[in-house]
Enzyme design. Structure first.
Site, PDB file in Angstrom:
ATOM      1  CG  ASP A 148      26.227 -16.248  -5.716  1.00  0.00           C
ATOM      2  OD1 ASP A 148      26.440 -17.623  -4.897  1.00  0.00           O
ATOM      3  OD2 ASP A 148      27.251 -15.921  -6.324  1.00  0.00           O
ATOM      4  CB  SER A 149      28.727 -14.999  -2.397  1.00  0.00           C
ATOM      5  OG  SER A 149      28.988 -15.809  -3.252  1.00  0.00           O
ATOM      6  CB  CYS A 205      25.474 -18.837  -2.242  1.00  0.00           C
ATOM      7  SG  CYS A 205      27.428 -18.653  -1.752  1.00  0.00           S
ATOM      8  CD  GLU A 215      34.787 -14.025  -9.198  1.00  0.00           C
ATOM      9  OE1 GLU A 215      35.448 -13.050  -8.760  1.00  0.00           O
ATOM     10  OE2 GLU A 215      33.669 -14.433  -8.497  1.00  0.00           O
ATOM     11  CB  CYS A 265      31.564 -24.158  -5.829  1.00  0.00           C
ATOM     12  SG  CYS A 265      31.951 -22.341  -6.071  1.00  0.00           S
ATOM     13  CG  HIS A 298      32.699 -19.070  -9.501  1.00  0.00           C
ATOM     14  ND1 HIS A 298      32.057 -19.207  -8.400  1.00  0.00           N
ATOM     15  CD2 HIS A 298      33.451 -18.065  -9.474  1.00  0.00           C
ATOM     16  CE1 HIS A 298      31.859 -17.568  -8.139  1.00  0.00           C
ATOM     17  NE2 HIS A 298      32.733 -17.283  -8.999  1.00  0.00           N
TER      18      HIS A 298
END
Ligand code: DGL
Length: 276
Positions: A15-16, A78, A160, A192, A194
């Site tokens: 993932d990023s 991702c 985050e 996504c 997140h």
């Protein structure tokens, strides 16, 4: 019976950054006995507002790294990479199977939707690529479908910062999905890494809507692919107390442990710092 030693090889996930740990969480839910290698390109995160060209370059480097670690399957956790660079991942994967987030979540959305009105939320790069829209249209044949897409760039920093329950987050989220509520979508793809951490809030705002967690459906695909290839790790049958994951990052954020815990729901080992 001949033992296929490939079964013991790890599954490679990248993932990023740390967001892909929400996908890893789903993977260990469906495939707890597997060994995993997780690479988070934390030095270059976020990918979601970068150009397709640069995301492709980063995705190639992440894939090369996982291939060098001898994995049996590659998961592009991702959504941004899956949207704009899955072809590059496959090209660099050295004939290993590759799973992205788009196809599994798109077919799940089509299965779940009764009225054919599907919402997609993701990063700017994911939404501008139209990857979900195109996949859903392709999979649906000629069905009378309507896809509504919305980039939600504030969701990544909100998660985050651990602000999922902050009152301002509800205002922002309501604003993001208002048009979809008005359009009567009955299914919403969380496109996504997140966004699964915001599912409780989104479900409150859209109680009638079915939320699709892309990591969950990609994990089911991983289970199917490994089972079909007879490459499931079946040796470790004892009770799995802690998943076997080796973590790599390209930068070590100060709050890595706390953030990783938030995404994974269990404590991770200290990651190894690498450069790509
Ligand atoms: N992992 C990204 C995604 O799923 C979100 C974070 C980023 O923008 O890099 O699209």
């Amino acid at each position: 019976m001949e033992i296929n030693h490939n079964n013991l090889l790890p599954i490679g996930v990248f993932d990023s950054g740390i967001g892909g740990l929400s996908v890893l969480k789903q993977l260990v839910r469906f495939l707890p006995q597997e060994n995993y290698i997780y690479l988070g390109d934390t030095a270059r995160v976020p990918y979601g507002n970068k150009s397709p060209e640069i995301v492709k370059q980063y995705a190639a480097e992440c894939t090369d790294f996982l291939v060098s670690k001898q994995v049996k399957l590659i998961i592009a956790a991702c959504n941004t990479v899956s949207s704009v660079a899955l072809d590059v991942v496959s090209k660099h994967a050295n004939n290993l199977p590759v799973i992205g987030m788009i196809e599994p979540a798109s077919s799940a959305a089509l299965r779940e939707s009764s009225n054919g009105r599907i919402g997609i939320i993701g990063t700017r790069a994911t939404i501008s690529s139209k990857a979900y829209e195109n996949e859903i249209t392709k999979l649906s044949g000629n069905k009378n479908l309507k896809v509504f897409s919305k980039p939600c760039p504030l969701f990544v920093p909100i998660v985050e910062e651990g602000m999922m329950k902050h009152p301002s987050t509800k205002l922002i989220a309501t604003d993001y999905v208002r048009d979809m509520i008005d359009a009567h979508v009955d299914t919403l793809v969380l496109g996504c890494t997140h966004y699964p951490l915001l599912s409780q809030l989104l479900q409150e705002i859209m109680p009638e809507v079915t939320l699709i967690d892309s990591g969950e459906h990609a994990s089911v695909t991983a289970l199917r692919i490994l089972a079909e290839a007879r490459q499931l790790q079946e040796q470790r049958k004892e009770f799995i107390e802690k998943p076997n994951v080796k973590f790599y990052v390209t930068d070590l954020p100060a709050n890595f442990a706390a953030q990783a815990n938030m995404f994974l729901g269990f404590e991770s080992d200290k990651p190894e710092l690498i450069s790509l």
